[in-house]
Scaffold this motif. Structure first.
Motif, PDB file in Angstrom:
ATOM      1  N   GLY A 152       8.461  -8.271   6.374  1.00 13.04           N
ATOM      2  CA  GLY A 152       7.353  -8.386   7.321  1.00 13.04           C
ATOM      3  C   GLY A 152       7.326  -7.184   8.243  1.00 13.04           C
ATOM      4  N   SER A 153       6.714  -7.374   9.424  1.00 17.87           N
ATOM      5  CA  SER A 153       6.534  -6.253  10.357  1.00 17.87           C
ATOM      6  C   SER A 153       7.855  -5.546  10.678  1.00 17.87           C
ATOM      7  N   LEU A 154       8.946  -6.313  10.893  1.00 19.29           N
ATOM      8  CA  LEU A 154      10.216  -5.677  11.304  1.00 19.29           C
ATOM      9  C   LEU A 154      10.740  -4.752  10.205  1.00 19.29           C
ATOM     10  N   GLY A 155      10.639  -5.195   8.943  1.00 21.33           N
ATOM     11  CA  GLY A 155      11.090  -4.367   7.820  1.00 21.33           C
ATOM     12  C   GLY A 155      10.219  -3.126   7.666  1.00 21.33           C
ATOM     13  N   ILE A 156       8.922  -3.296   7.839  1.00 15.12           N
ATOM     14  CA  ILE A 156       7.994  -2.164   7.677  1.00 15.12           C
ATOM     15  C   ILE A 156       8.191  -1.143   8.803  1.00 15.12           C
ATOM     16  N   ASP A 193      10.736   8.335  15.154  1.00 19.33           N
ATOM     17  CA  ASP A 193      10.687   7.287  16.176  1.00 19.33           C
ATOM     18  C   ASP A 193       9.484   6.385  15.936  1.00 19.33           C
ATOM     19  N   ARG A 194       9.664   5.129  16.329  1.00 17.05           N
ATOM     20  CA  ARG A 194       8.558   4.173  16.245  1.00 17.05           C
ATOM     21  C   ARG A 194       7.548   4.566  17.315  1.00 17.05           C
ATOM     22  N   SER A 195       6.288   4.832  16.903  1.00 17.01           N
ATOM     23  CA  SER A 195       5.365   5.304  17.927  1.00 17.01           C
ATOM     24  C   SER A 195       3.925   4.834  17.739  1.00 17.01           C
ATOM     25  N   ASP A 196       3.557   4.446  16.502  1.00 19.41           N
ATOM     26  CA  ASP A 196       2.140   4.185  16.268  1.00 19.41           C
ATOM     27  C   ASP A 196       1.760   2.730  16.566  1.00 19.41           C
ATOM     28  N   ASP A 201      -0.308  -2.882  15.312  1.00 21.69           N
ATOM     29  CA  ASP A 201      -1.349  -3.910  15.523  1.00 21.69           C
ATOM     30  C   ASP A 201      -1.895  -4.376  14.183  1.00 21.69           C
ATOM     31  N   MET A 202      -2.101  -3.399  13.265  1.00 22.07           N
ATOM     32  CA  MET A 202      -2.596  -3.771  11.939  1.00 22.07           C
ATOM     33  C   MET A 202      -1.579  -4.687  11.228  1.00 22.07           C
ATOM     34  N   LEU A 203      -0.274  -4.368  11.395  1.00 18.39           N
ATOM     35  CA  LEU A 203       0.760  -5.212  10.763  1.00 18.39           C
ATOM     36  C   LEU A 203       0.711  -6.642  11.302  1.00 18.39           C
ATOM     37  N   ARG A 204       0.503  -6.743  12.608  1.00 20.09           N
ATOM     38  CA  ARG A 204       0.438  -8.092  13.213  1.00 20.09           C
ATOM     39  C   ARG A 204      -0.695  -8.903  12.569  1.00 20.09           C
ATOM     40  N   VAL A 205      -1.836  -8.242  12.366  1.00 23.90           N
ATOM     41  CA  VAL A 205      -2.974  -8.931  11.735  1.00 23.90           C
ATOM     42  C   VAL A 205      -2.627  -9.262  10.282  1.00 23.90           C
ATOM     43  N   ALA A 206      -1.993  -8.317   9.582  1.00 23.26           N
ATOM     44  CA  ALA A 206      -1.658  -8.498   8.167  1.00 23.26           C
ATOM     45  C   ALA A 206      -0.751  -9.711   7.942  1.00 23.26           C
ATOM     46  N   PHE A 207       0.142  -9.971   8.901  1.00 27.01           N
ATOM     47  CA  PHE A 207       1.109 -11.062   8.734  1.00 27.01           C
ATOM     48  C   PHE A 207       0.776 -12.285   9.602  1.00 27.01           C
ATOM     49  N   LYS A 221     -10.031  -9.029  11.161  1.00 26.16           N
ATOM     50  CA  LYS A 221     -10.266  -7.934  12.110  1.00 26.16           C
ATOM     51  C   LYS A 221     -11.033  -6.751  11.507  1.00 26.16           C
ATOM     52  N   TYR A 222     -10.852  -6.526  10.202  1.00 24.28           N
ATOM     53  CA  TYR A 222     -11.439  -5.321   9.595  1.00 24.28           C
ATOM     54  C   TYR A 222     -12.609  -5.695   8.680  1.00 24.28           C
ATOM     55  N   GLU A 223     -13.527  -4.736   8.529  1.00 27.69           N
ATOM     56  CA  GLU A 223     -14.739  -4.955   7.735  1.00 27.69           C
ATOM     57  C   GLU A 223     -14.378  -5.189   6.259  1.00 27.69           C
ATOM     58  N   LYS A 224     -14.944  -6.246   5.674  1.00 26.17           N
ATOM     59  CA  LYS A 224     -14.531  -6.657   4.329  1.00 26.17           C
ATOM     60  C   LYS A 224     -14.813  -5.579   3.267  1.00 26.17           C
TER      61      LYS A 224
END
Ligand code: SAM
Length: 257
Positions: A152-156, A193-196, A201-207, A221-224
């Motif tokens: 999930g987000s932590l691994g990515i 470094d983690r910066s983006d 935010d996209m990962l949060r939506v993805a999961f 959140k994103y256009e289909k």
């Protein structure tokens, strides 16, 4: 003060590591370089003893009783500046960087704030590696790869800044008092470094709903039509689940959408 007279404080996540074979494994896994070591939560100083033998250590301990004990135990190391002890909450002390020189984080972390500390260290440009004991379940999330259920987000986020691996799994019997859960020591070696923030935010939506399809989660959140184009470009099926997509594809997806 003797170890027996110290009553562990639950509110500070105090489970002292008493198994010397695990302490030695932690020291053996430390990256070999000239960096300083930061230890968060030295506790009774069992790990600290090994660390000051190898390098200079900057330690942060919130518990004032333990701080007094550490000041006595490590008087010589403090006098010779081998150890610098900061008494207080590490999260309060942490600005963009925790200290102003390159460091490797080595710690048996307080579990109630472990994820928060690791994410801060991943974003800290002075932190070069993270070698920590945490709850096994948390270690597995940071070290997971695409396809695994816990990916999930932590691994990515971790794979986006470096590499991670489990060093040793540790049973409750290694601690005093014993925690109810299994633990593990794992190592992250950073190359960035983690910066983006927008990527995360996209990962949060993805999961948002890990068992639903990635397309369904992202459509919130994103256009289909944009998503459909991106999925087809990356050859991702419309039924793919969030944990089945690689870190590389998440970065491509982010660029496209
Ligand atoms: N390093 C010792 C060992 O391995 O036995 C103790 C580890 S114990 C799991 C976690 C330690 O972190 C405790 O000493 C606790 O008081 C300390 N701690 C908890 N919250 C903290 C905070 N916010 N800032 C600094 N230290 C903290």
């Amino acid at each position: 003060m003797k170890r027996q007279s110290v009553v562990a404080k639950k509110k500070f996540g105090q489970n002292f590591l008493k198994d010397e074979s695990v302490l030695r494994k932690i020291v053996e896994a430390m990256p070999k370089n000239e960096n300083k070591i930061v230890e968060i939560g030295p506790g009774l100083g069992d790990l600290t003893k090994f660390l000051v033998d190898v390098k200079s250590v900057e330690a942060f301990e919130v518990d004032t009783d333990l701080c007094k004990l550490l000041q006595d135990t490590f008087k010589k190391e403090i006098d010779t500046k081998r150890l610098h002890l900061n008494c207080g909450d590490v999260l309060q002390a942490w600005q963009t960087t925790l200290i102003d020189e390159p460091y490797d984080l080595v710690a048996n972390l307080p579990y109630y704030i472990a994820t928060n500390i690791i994410l801060k260290a991943l974003a800290d440009p002075m932190c070069k590696s993270i070698l920590v004991m945490v709850q096994l379940e948390v270690a597995e999330k940071f070290c997971a790869v695409a396809g695994e259920k816990v990916f999930g987000s932590l691994g990515i986020i971790t794979q986006s800044v470096g590499t991670a691996k489990i060093i040793v799994k540790v049973p409750p019997t290694a601690f005093d008092p014993q925690p109810k859960i299994d633990s593990a020591v794992f190592l992250i070696e950073k190359s960035a470094d983690r910066s983006d923030k927008d990527f995360e935010d996209m990962l949060r939506v993805a999961f948002t709903q890990p068992r639903k399809t990635l397309m369904k989660n992202l459509s919130a959140k994103y256009e289909k039509s944009r998503l459909q184009e991106a999925f087809s470009e990356l050859e991702l099926t419309l039924t793919i689940r969030p944990h089945q997509v690689s870190t590389k594809d998440y970065h491509q997806l982010y660029k496209i959408i």
